[in-house]
Design a protein around this motif. Structure first.
Motif, mmCIF file in Angstrom:
data_model
loop_
_atom_site.group_PDB
_atom_site.id
_atom_site.type_symbol
_atom_site.label_atom_id
_atom_site.label_comp_id
_atom_site.label_asym_id
_atom_site.label_seq_id
_atom_site.Cartn_x
_atom_site.Cartn_y
_atom_site.Cartn_z
ATOM 1 N N ASN A 1 6.988 -9.216 -1.927
ATOM 2 C CA ASN A 1 5.945 -9.887 -1.156
ATOM 3 C C ASN A 1 4.575 -9.352 -1.533
ATOM 4 O O ASN A 1 4.419 -8.183 -1.904
ATOM 5 C CB ASN A 1 6.163 -9.674 0.348
ATOM 6 C CG ASN A 1 7.255 -10.560 0.911
ATOM 7 O OD1 ASN A 1 7.774 -11.438 0.225
ATOM 8 N ND2 ASN A 1 7.602 -10.322 2.166
ATOM 9 N N ARG A 2 3.589 -10.216 -1.408
ATOM 10 C CA ARG A 2 2.207 -9.814 -1.632
ATOM 11 C C ARG A 2 1.771 -8.834 -0.531
ATOM 12 O O ARG A 2 1.932 -9.088 0.664
ATOM 13 C CB ARG A 2 1.303 -11.056 -1.609
ATOM 14 C CG ARG A 2 -0.156 -10.825 -1.248
ATOM 15 C CD ARG A 2 -0.951 -10.179 -2.359
ATOM 16 N NE ARG A 2 -2.266 -9.759 -1.867
ATOM 17 C CZ ARG A 2 -3.181 -9.164 -2.618
ATOM 18 N NH1 ARG A 2 -2.944 -8.948 -3.893
ATOM 19 N NH2 ARG A 2 -4.334 -8.805 -2.100
ATOM 20 N N MET B 1 4.617 -8.216 -7.905
ATOM 21 C CA MET B 1 4.072 -9.288 -7.065
ATOM 22 C C MET B 1 3.780 -10.540 -7.892
ATOM 23 O O MET B 1 4.059 -11.658 -7.462
ATOM 24 C CB MET B 1 2.814 -8.797 -6.338
ATOM 25 C CG MET B 1 3.119 -7.836 -5.191
ATOM 26 S SD MET B 1 1.659 -7.408 -4.206
ATOM 27 C CE MET B 1 0.956 -6.099 -5.207
ATOM 28 N N GLN C 1 -4.302 -9.999 2.455
ATOM 29 C CA GLN C 1 -5.393 -10.477 1.602
ATOM 30 C C GLN C 1 -6.615 -9.562 1.658
ATOM 31 O O GLN C 1 -7.664 -9.890 1.087
ATOM 32 C CB GLN C 1 -5.797 -11.900 2.027
ATOM 33 C CG GLN C 1 -4.641 -12.891 2.066
ATOM 34 C CD GLN C 1 -3.837 -12.915 0.788
ATOM 35 O OE1 GLN C 1 -4.410 -12.933 -0.301
ATOM 36 N NE2 GLN C 1 -2.505 -12.922 0.900
#
Length: 310
Positions: free
Chosen positions: A187-188, A181, A5
């Motif tokens: 996957n992020r 994504m 993130q």
């Protein structure tokens, strides 16, 4: 710990040296604090522009400890790239024990074929386990090209949390990865641009989460990203274009690090512009050209005004 993130401006830090080539720990401490004050959201050390191959193992750890001590809570990523897994494992263990947030890995030169590249990097990921890691995709330096599907496969490892996307041209690859994504096809992971910031506006508009580079005015990188994300594209481009001549000059292969260190010295961020031998030195003519760029930049960006008076 570094996560998928992450976003913002992660500054690639040079390694400061005194004129005799010794590590300058005082400058390293001041540089770290200056980058934190400039709005960096993270720092990366011992990368290609950090002259990592010129440091011995103990010097590398001295730099890690100094930066961590002065980073004011910012996540610090440590470059651990090497030709083999043993030195990667050793540096990763010491850096993570000292408080690093993660490590960065680039494949060694000479790898050929997607399967070979994938196998080597999966082995590298195991060597640095359990640390979070950043994949550096920089074929101009490594000679290794990684298609989007190879990156997606590596992203299946939950510890692969970030891509430093430096293939050039590479904007369409960023678009492809962002789309994969969004569709749940990989996957992020966080995507950060590089390349001296030369494609920062386009990367941001394509969906990149941040920028990881060592351009000597990280304040500009932060402001341009924020302006674009706020919908103020014209204002962002006005600021960015004022810096383009210096970005271009800093981005020269080989010589660029010497230019960057000279500007950082002019800014008072490091005490000396020394590039450890073997390395390039600026000619009088090149220094004069950089000084002229800084003087013009000061007319368009208030951050650079202090330099104009010196």
């Amino acid at each position: 710990m570094l996560t998928a993130q992450a976003s913002g401006v992660c500054v690639i830090c040079p390694t400061p040296f005194t004129p005799d080539g010794a590590m300058d720990e005082r400058s390293a401490a001041g540089m770290t604090e200056a980058y934190a004050a400039a709005g960096a959201t993270g720092l990366t050390i011992l990368g290609i522009m950090g002259e990592a191959p010129k440091l011995d193992a103990e010097e590398a750890m001295r730099l890690v400890r100094v930066v961590l001590k002065h980073a004011k809570g910012l996540p610090v990523i440590v470059g651990v790239s090497a030709a083999g897994y043993a030195p990667m494992r050793a540096l990763t263990e010491r850096a993570m024990d000292a408080g690093a947030a993660g490590v960065m890995i680039a494949p060694p030169t000479g790898l050929r074929g997607d399967d070979t590249v994938l196998s080597w990097l999966q082995g590298a990921a195991e060597a640095v386990a359990p640390a979070p890691w950043v994949l550096q995709d920089f074929p101009q330096a490594t000679g290794v090209t990684m298609p989007a599907r190879v990156i997606a496969t590596l992203a299946a490892d939950p510890r692969c949390v970030m891509l430093k996307a430096e293939e050039w041209p590479g904007l369409d690859k960023i678009t492809t990865l962002v789309g994969m994504m969004a569709k749940g096809e990989m996957n992020r992971i966080a995507i950060y641009g590089g390349n001296g910031g030369i494609f920062l506006p386009e990367e941001t508009l394509r969906g990149a989460d941040g920028i990881m580079t060592g351009y000597a005015f990280p304040e500009m990188l932060k402001s341009v990203r924020e302006l674009i994300l706020a919908g103020q594209r014209d204002e962002a481009m006005d600021l960015f274009e004022a810096h383009l001549p210096l970005i271009r000059t800093e981005h020269q292969p080989g010589l660029g690090l010497a230019v960057r260190k000279y500007v950082l010295m002019r800014r008072g961020i490091i005490a000396h512009a020394t590039v450890r031998a073997p390395g390039p030195k600026l000619s009088d003519a090149t220094r004069a050209e950089v000084d002229a760029m800084l003087a013009r930049l000061a007319q368009r960006d208030p951050v650079a005004l202090k330099l104009a008076a010196e």
